[in-house]
Design an enzyme around this catalytic site. Structure first.
Site, PDB file in Angstrom:
ATOM      1  N   ILE A 196      -0.977  -1.878   7.716  1.00  0.00           N
ATOM      2  CA  ILE A 196      -1.973  -1.539   8.646  1.00  0.00           C
ATOM      3  C   ILE A 196      -3.063  -1.368   8.010  1.00  0.00           C
ATOM      4  CG2 ILE A 196      -2.743   0.176  10.498  1.00  0.00           C
ATOM      5  CD1 ILE A 196       0.145   0.818  11.323  1.00  0.00           C
ATOM      6  N   ASP A 197      -4.096  -2.505   8.128  1.00  0.00           N
ATOM      7  CA  ASP A 197      -5.244  -2.205   7.591  1.00  0.00           C
ATOM      8  C   ASP A 197      -6.179  -1.873   8.540  1.00  0.00           C
ATOM      9  OD1 ASP A 197      -7.249  -2.818   5.530  1.00  0.00           O
ATOM     10  OD2 ASP A 197      -8.083  -4.334   6.208  1.00  0.00           O
ATOM     11  N   GLU A 203       0.852  -1.440  -0.158  1.00  0.00           N
ATOM     12  CA  GLU A 203       0.191   0.005   0.067  1.00  0.00           C
ATOM     13  C   GLU A 203       1.047   1.361  -0.082  1.00  0.00           C
ATOM     14  OE1 GLU A 203      -3.301   2.367   2.217  1.00  0.00           O
ATOM     15  OE2 GLU A 203      -2.799   0.420   3.382  1.00  0.00           O
ATOM     16  N   THR A 208      -5.840   1.838   9.133  1.00  0.00           N
ATOM     17  CA  THR A 208      -5.235   2.950   9.718  1.00  0.00           C
ATOM     18  C   THR A 208      -5.864   4.123  10.529  1.00  0.00           C
ATOM     19  OG1 THR A 208      -3.670   2.921   7.918  1.00  0.00           O
ATOM     20  CG2 THR A 208      -3.455   5.015   9.118  1.00  0.00           C
ATOM     21  N   ASP A 262      -0.599  -4.957   3.135  1.00  0.00           N
ATOM     22  CA  ASP A 262      -1.046  -4.004   3.882  1.00  0.00           C
ATOM     23  C   ASP A 262      -0.638  -3.810   5.276  1.00  0.00           C
ATOM     24  OD1 ASP A 262      -2.667  -1.647   4.885  1.00  0.00           O
ATOM     25  OD2 ASP A 262      -4.405  -2.469   4.089  1.00  0.00           O
ATOM     26  N   ASP A 264      -5.859  -4.654   0.624  1.00  0.00           N
ATOM     27  CA  ASP A 264      -6.973  -4.887   1.581  1.00  0.00           C
ATOM     28  C   ASP A 264      -7.496  -6.320   1.477  1.00  0.00           C
ATOM     29  OD1 ASP A 264      -7.096  -1.847   2.574  1.00  0.00           O
ATOM     30  OD2 ASP A 264      -8.107  -1.363   0.763  1.00  0.00           O
TER      31      ASP A 264
END
Length: 279
Positions: free
Chosen positions: A92-93, A70, A95, A90, A220
């Site tokens: 930090i899915d 990402e 954020t 990802d 994601d």
């Protein structure tokens, strides 16, 4: 015969735990927040540091593999899925959840070979739940097998989706019109936990019965798609056609009946593709 992709998955699980520890430690300090494409499209120093940790560690061990991350894409790297072994990351899915210390925050990694997902890992790091799935070998949460609810009656279902700011006013209208349509079927309710990967895992373990979304990205979806598929769930495009990892949209459900009903009911809006820069 050595299973090379299982070796990759085992390595990834340990790496994902390290990333989760980094995220938990970061929550004990002040969080530096920056904007990407809009005031609600957020990135933090932790997103960037976690992705750097993951990609540098994988590159060291598997130097010939490809990556779609990402934050790398946000910095200008291409988002093109090839036949090469590819890690879709990802860091930090969720954020926005992370910024607000809302507890659904995950590290999500999917691994593809010849454009097919071989395995997925989603670590919901504040819950300390590790969801894993390998193609053809089932889905697990902390090593315990998980299955979708199997529910087929949408009127008894709990549905997940996400809502947020849209620059296009028509998309904004459609977003909320779709929520009204689904609630009017009726269903038991709609929830928005704030992490696409966690949403898919909630369907995979039977805590929810469906999840639909337009406007997300391959990073994601990749990890959670593996988990929900191996848990016996159905995954498809919002049009009712086959799922396309680069399409930025999906429906996942406990049964084909529920997935097809959602596809029939909702209005679709154009969100582009992740690979539009591909030749």
């Amino acid at each position: 015969m050595t299973d090379q992709w299982q070796e990759c998955m085992d390595f990834c699980m340990e790496l994902t735990k390290q990333a989760g520890q980094m995220i938990r430690k970061a929550l004990q300090k002040d969080i530096t927040v920056m904007q990407k494409s809009s005031p609600v499209d957020l990135v933090t120093e932790t997103d960037q540091k976690v992705e750097q940790l993951i990609i540098s560690s994988i590159k060291e061990k598997y130097p010939t593999h490809s990556f779609i991350g990402e934050e790398s894409v946000a910095a200008g790297a291409p988002s093109v899925l090839t036949d090469d072994p590819t890690w879709i990351i990802d860091p930090i899915d969720g954020t926005t959840n992370f910024v607000h210390r809302f507890p659904f925050v995950s590290v999500s990694i999917g691994f593809t070979v010849k454009k097919q997902i071989e395995f997925g890992i989603v670590y919901s790091c504040l819950e300390d739940k590790m969801y894993t799935a390998r193609k053809g070998k089932g889905a697990f949460c902390d090593g315990v097998p998980i299955r979708v609810s199997g529910l087929e009656d949408i009127s008894k279902s709990l549905v997940l989706t996400e809502m947020g700011f849209k620059k296009d006013p028509e998309q904004f209208k459609t977003l909320f019109a779709n929520i009204k349509t689904i609630l009017s079927i009726p269903v038991h309710g709609i929830r928005s936990p704030g992490s696409a990967a966690v949403n898919m895992c909630l369907v995979a373990c039977g805590s929810a019965d469906a999840y639909y979304h337009m406007g997300i990205h391959c990073w994601d979806m990749a990890g959670g798609a593996a988990v929900v598929t191996e848990a016996g769930g159905v995954i498809m495009d919002v049009s009712g056609g086959p799922f396309d990892l680069m399409s930025r949209r999906l429906i996942v459900a406990s049964s084909r009946a529920i997935a097809e009903r959602i596809a029939k009911e909702i209005m679709v809006f154009d969100v582009g593709r992740d690979d539009t820069c591909a030749s």
